[in-house]
Design a protein around this motif. Structure first.
Motif, mmCIF file in Angstrom:
data_model
loop_
_atom_site.group_PDB
_atom_site.id
_atom_site.type_symbol
_atom_site.label_atom_id
_atom_site.label_comp_id
_atom_site.label_asym_id
_atom_site.label_seq_id
_atom_site.Cartn_x
_atom_site.Cartn_y
_atom_site.Cartn_z
ATOM 1 N N LYS A 110 -18.973 -7.594 116.673
ATOM 2 C CA LYS A 110 -18.948 -9.054 116.772
ATOM 3 C C LYS A 110 -18.281 -9.505 118.063
ATOM 4 O O LYS A 110 -18.701 -10.476 118.698
ATOM 5 C CB LYS A 110 -18.219 -9.654 115.564
ATOM 6 C CG LYS A 110 -18.984 -9.551 114.254
ATOM 7 C CD LYS A 110 -18.239 -10.256 113.134
ATOM 8 C CE LYS A 110 -19.026 -10.201 111.827
ATOM 9 N NZ LYS A 110 -18.289 -10.882 110.724
ATOM 10 N N MET A 111 -17.227 -8.795 118.468
ATOM 11 C CA MET A 111 -16.522 -9.148 119.699
ATOM 12 C C MET A 111 -17.413 -8.922 120.916
ATOM 13 O O MET A 111 -17.449 -9.738 121.848
ATOM 14 C CB MET A 111 -15.230 -8.335 119.830
ATOM 15 C CG MET A 111 -14.361 -8.739 121.010
ATOM 16 S SD MET A 111 -12.833 -7.765 121.107
ATOM 17 C CE MET A 111 -12.037 -8.250 119.567
ATOM 18 N N LYS A 112 -18.146 -7.794 120.925
ATOM 19 C CA LYS A 112 -19.068 -7.521 122.028
ATOM 20 C C LYS A 112 -20.096 -8.638 122.156
ATOM 21 O O LYS A 112 -20.362 -9.145 123.248
ATOM 22 C CB LYS A 112 -19.802 -6.192 121.779
ATOM 23 C CG LYS A 112 -18.926 -4.962 121.749
ATOM 24 C CD LYS A 112 -19.794 -3.735 121.449
ATOM 25 C CE LYS A 112 -18.954 -2.488 121.266
ATOM 26 N NZ LYS A 112 -19.781 -1.306 120.920
ATOM 27 N N THR A 113 -20.658 -9.034 121.022
ATOM 28 C CA THR A 113 -21.694 -10.066 121.016
ATOM 29 C C THR A 113 -21.155 -11.397 121.511
ATOM 30 O O THR A 113 -21.785 -12.072 122.342
ATOM 31 C CB THR A 113 -22.268 -10.239 119.597
ATOM 32 O OG1 THR A 113 -22.800 -8.994 119.158
ATOM 33 C CG2 THR A 113 -23.360 -11.297 119.572
ATOM 34 N N THR A 114 -19.988 -11.788 121.034
ATOM 35 C CA THR A 114 -19.402 -13.077 121.414
ATOM 36 C C THR A 114 -19.092 -13.145 122.900
ATOM 37 O O THR A 114 -19.371 -14.153 123.560
ATOM 38 C CB THR A 114 -18.115 -13.333 120.610
ATOM 39 O OG1 THR A 114 -18.420 -13.360 119.216
ATOM 40 C CG2 THR A 114 -17.484 -14.664 121.009
ATOM 41 N N VAL A 115 -18.533 -12.073 123.448
ATOM 42 C CA VAL A 115 -18.191 -12.051 124.872
ATOM 43 C C VAL A 115 -19.449 -12.172 125.732
ATOM 44 O O VAL A 115 -19.501 -12.966 126.680
ATOM 45 C CB VAL A 115 -17.423 -10.761 125.226
ATOM 46 C CG1 VAL A 115 -17.287 -10.622 126.741
ATOM 47 C CG2 VAL A 115 -16.039 -10.780 124.593
ATOM 48 N N LEU A 116 -20.478 -11.394 125.422
ATOM 49 C CA LEU A 116 -21.711 -11.457 126.195
ATOM 50 C C LEU A 116 -22.388 -12.815 126.079
ATOM 51 O O LEU A 116 -22.954 -13.328 127.044
ATOM 52 C CB LEU A 116 -22.673 -10.357 125.742
ATOM 53 C CG LEU A 116 -22.307 -8.935 126.170
ATOM 54 C CD1 LEU A 116 -23.314 -7.938 125.623
ATOM 55 C CD2 LEU A 116 -22.222 -8.826 127.684
ATOM 56 N N GLN A 117 -22.328 -13.428 124.894
ATOM 57 C CA GLN A 117 -22.914 -14.754 124.713
ATOM 58 C C GLN A 117 -22.162 -15.797 125.527
ATOM 59 O O GLN A 117 -22.779 -16.698 126.120
ATOM 60 C CB GLN A 117 -22.915 -15.134 123.233
ATOM 61 C CG GLN A 117 -23.932 -14.367 122.398
ATOM 62 C CD GLN A 117 -23.836 -14.676 120.925
ATOM 63 O OE1 GLN A 117 -22.799 -15.143 120.442
ATOM 64 N NE2 GLN A 117 -24.905 -14.416 120.189
ATOM 65 N N ALA A 118 -20.836 -15.683 125.574
ATOM 66 C CA ALA A 118 -20.038 -16.627 126.351
ATOM 67 C C ALA A 118 -20.367 -16.524 127.838
ATOM 68 O O ALA A 118 -20.519 -17.539 128.533
ATOM 69 C CB ALA A 118 -18.543 -16.359 126.126
ATOM 70 N N ILE A 119 -20.492 -15.299 128.331
ATOM 71 C CA ILE A 119 -20.838 -15.099 129.736
ATOM 72 C C ILE A 119 -22.251 -15.620 130.006
ATOM 73 O O ILE A 119 -22.529 -16.218 131.052
ATOM 74 C CB ILE A 119 -20.733 -13.616 130.111
ATOM 75 C CG1 ILE A 119 -19.275 -13.163 129.981
ATOM 76 C CG2 ILE A 119 -21.213 -13.387 131.532
ATOM 77 C CD1 ILE A 119 -18.308 -13.939 130.839
ATOM 78 N N ALA A 120 -23.168 -15.409 129.065
ATOM 79 C CA ALA A 120 -24.540 -15.891 129.233
ATOM 80 C C ALA A 120 -24.575 -17.410 129.365
ATOM 81 O O ALA A 120 -25.307 -17.963 130.189
ATOM 82 C CB ALA A 120 -25.401 -15.443 128.050
ATOM 83 N N LEU A 121 -23.760 -18.111 128.572
ATOM 84 C CA LEU A 121 -23.698 -19.569 128.652
ATOM 85 C C LEU A 121 -23.175 -20.019 130.010
ATOM 86 O O LEU A 121 -23.671 -20.994 130.598
ATOM 87 C CB LEU A 121 -22.807 -20.117 127.529
ATOM 88 C CG LEU A 121 -23.363 -19.972 126.107
ATOM 89 C CD1 LEU A 121 -22.313 -20.383 125.084
ATOM 90 C CD2 LEU A 121 -24.626 -20.813 125.932
ATOM 91 N N ALA A 122 -22.165 -19.301 130.527
ATOM 92 C CA ALA A 122 -21.630 -19.630 131.847
ATOM 93 C C ALA A 122 -22.678 -19.393 132.931
ATOM 94 O O ALA A 122 -22.792 -20.162 133.894
ATOM 95 C CB ALA A 122 -20.381 -18.796 132.123
ATOM 96 N N ILE A 123 -23.462 -18.316 132.776
ATOM 97 C CA ILE A 123 -24.522 -18.011 133.734
ATOM 98 C C ILE A 123 -25.574 -19.124 133.737
ATOM 99 O O ILE A 123 -26.066 -19.546 134.798
ATOM 100 C CB ILE A 123 -25.192 -16.673 133.370
ATOM 101 C CG1 ILE A 123 -24.222 -15.506 133.595
ATOM 102 C CG2 ILE A 123 -26.465 -16.461 134.184
ATOM 103 C CD1 ILE A 123 -23.819 -15.319 135.032
ATOM 104 N N ILE A 124 -25.920 -19.626 132.561
ATOM 105 C CA ILE A 124 -26.907 -20.700 132.460
ATOM 106 C C ILE A 124 -26.399 -21.959 133.162
ATOM 107 O O ILE A 124 -27.141 -22.629 133.901
ATOM 108 C CB ILE A 124 -27.232 -21.000 130.991
ATOM 109 C CG1 ILE A 124 -27.997 -19.824 130.371
ATOM 110 C CG2 ILE A 124 -28.045 -22.286 130.852
ATOM 111 C CD1 ILE A 124 -28.209 -19.947 128.876
ATOM 112 N N LEU A 125 -25.116 -22.282 132.962
ATOM 113 C CA LEU A 125 -24.530 -23.449 133.625
ATOM 114 C C LEU A 125 -24.576 -23.295 135.139
ATOM 115 O O LEU A 125 -24.923 -24.239 135.868
ATOM 116 C CB LEU A 125 -23.090 -23.652 133.157
ATOM 117 C CG LEU A 125 -22.333 -24.799 133.827
ATOM 118 C CD1 LEU A 125 -23.037 -26.129 133.584
ATOM 119 C CD2 LEU A 125 -20.887 -24.857 133.326
ATOM 120 N N LEU A 126 -24.252 -22.101 135.631
ATOM 121 C CA LEU A 126 -24.319 -21.836 137.069
ATOM 122 C C LEU A 126 -25.739 -22.022 137.583
ATOM 123 O O LEU A 126 -25.962 -22.628 138.635
ATOM 124 C CB LEU A 126 -23.844 -20.414 137.360
ATOM 125 C CG LEU A 126 -24.008 -19.931 138.811
ATOM 126 C CD1 LEU A 126 -23.140 -20.759 139.753
ATOM 127 C CD2 LEU A 126 -23.655 -18.448 138.921
#
Length: 236
Positions: A29-45
């Motif tokens: 669950k931690m792996k998934t959450t971290v990657l999802q958070a980074i993905a959201l930041a990438i989309i914003l960029l």
């Protein structure tokens, strides 16, 4: 320095990989959450980059033509075949630790090197000494390296070598472009390239989230196509 972003990217993989080797049991669950958070930041960029365009028709046209060329060439397919070929060459190897290291090295190298962010970030570093995209990629690669190293082992750290060589070469070659292209054309290309790249970055983020399965590699020809369109418009 032109290679700052590339070196930071390579260092992030090594440092994060070492952390991953020390932390072997990361909850799923931690792996998934971290990657999802980074993905959201990438989309914003990517959205921020995309909004910088002043000629949206150039962005659409280059992506459309580039996508056709990418699909015709089969860039994404060829890269996948390369990965499968490398893995097939590793199968005959003995099932010892060296084989595991090689497999981890190949797998993560393909993930970190094959992608639009590596190309776009390196070009940005070379042309404008703007390393922000490579810094973002370094964060994404670093976080994923922790996860990969915790499961695949030491070979993940070795993937920093092709990352530095590949991105460094692109960044160094990009510095020579300014010597051959007139300033106004180069400025327009950088601006519109940022917008085209932003759309690709958004696609990468969506892919990481599992929302889409866009073949981003097949959109890479949009970058030279964009340069060609701008050059044609400048002489018409």
């Amino acid at each position: 320095m032109v290679l700052t972003g590339t070196l930071v990217n390579g260092a992030a993989i090594i440092v994060a990989g070492c952390i991953g080797l020390m932390v072997q049991n990361i909850p799923e669950k931690m792996k998934t959450t971290v990657l999802q958070a980074i993905a959201l930041a990438i989309i914003l960029l990517g959205i921020q980059m995309g909004l910088q365009t002043e000629e949206f028709l150039l962005v659409i046209g280059s992506l459309a033509v580039g996508g056709v060329l990418g699909e015709w060439i089969g860039i994404d397919s060829h890269l996948n075949q390369l990965g499968m070929w490398i893995e097939s060459k590793l199968k005959p190897a003995k099932s010892g630790e060296s084989g595991k290291v090689a497999q981890a090295f190949v797998t993560t190298s393909l993930i970190y090197v094959v992608g639009a962010m590596a190309v776009l970030g390196s070009i940005d570093s070379g042309l404008r000494a703007d390393h922000s995209l490579l810094y973002t990629k370094a964060m994404l690669d670093g976080l994923s390296a922790i996860i990969f190293a915790s499961t695949l082992g030491f070979g993940v750290l070795l993937s920093a070598v092709p990352v530095v060589l590949y991105q460094g070469a692109i960044a160094l070659l990009a510095t020579y472009i300014a010597a051959f292209i007139p300033g106004p054309i180069l400025e327009q290309y950088i601006l519109e390239m940022t917008a085209v790249g932003g759309i690709m970055v958004v696609a990468i983020g969506l892919n990481i989230l599992g929302i889409t399965s866009i073949r981003v590699a097949n959109l890479l020809p949009a970058l030279p196509v964009l340069g060609g369109l701008i050059w044609i418009l400048s002489i018409v």
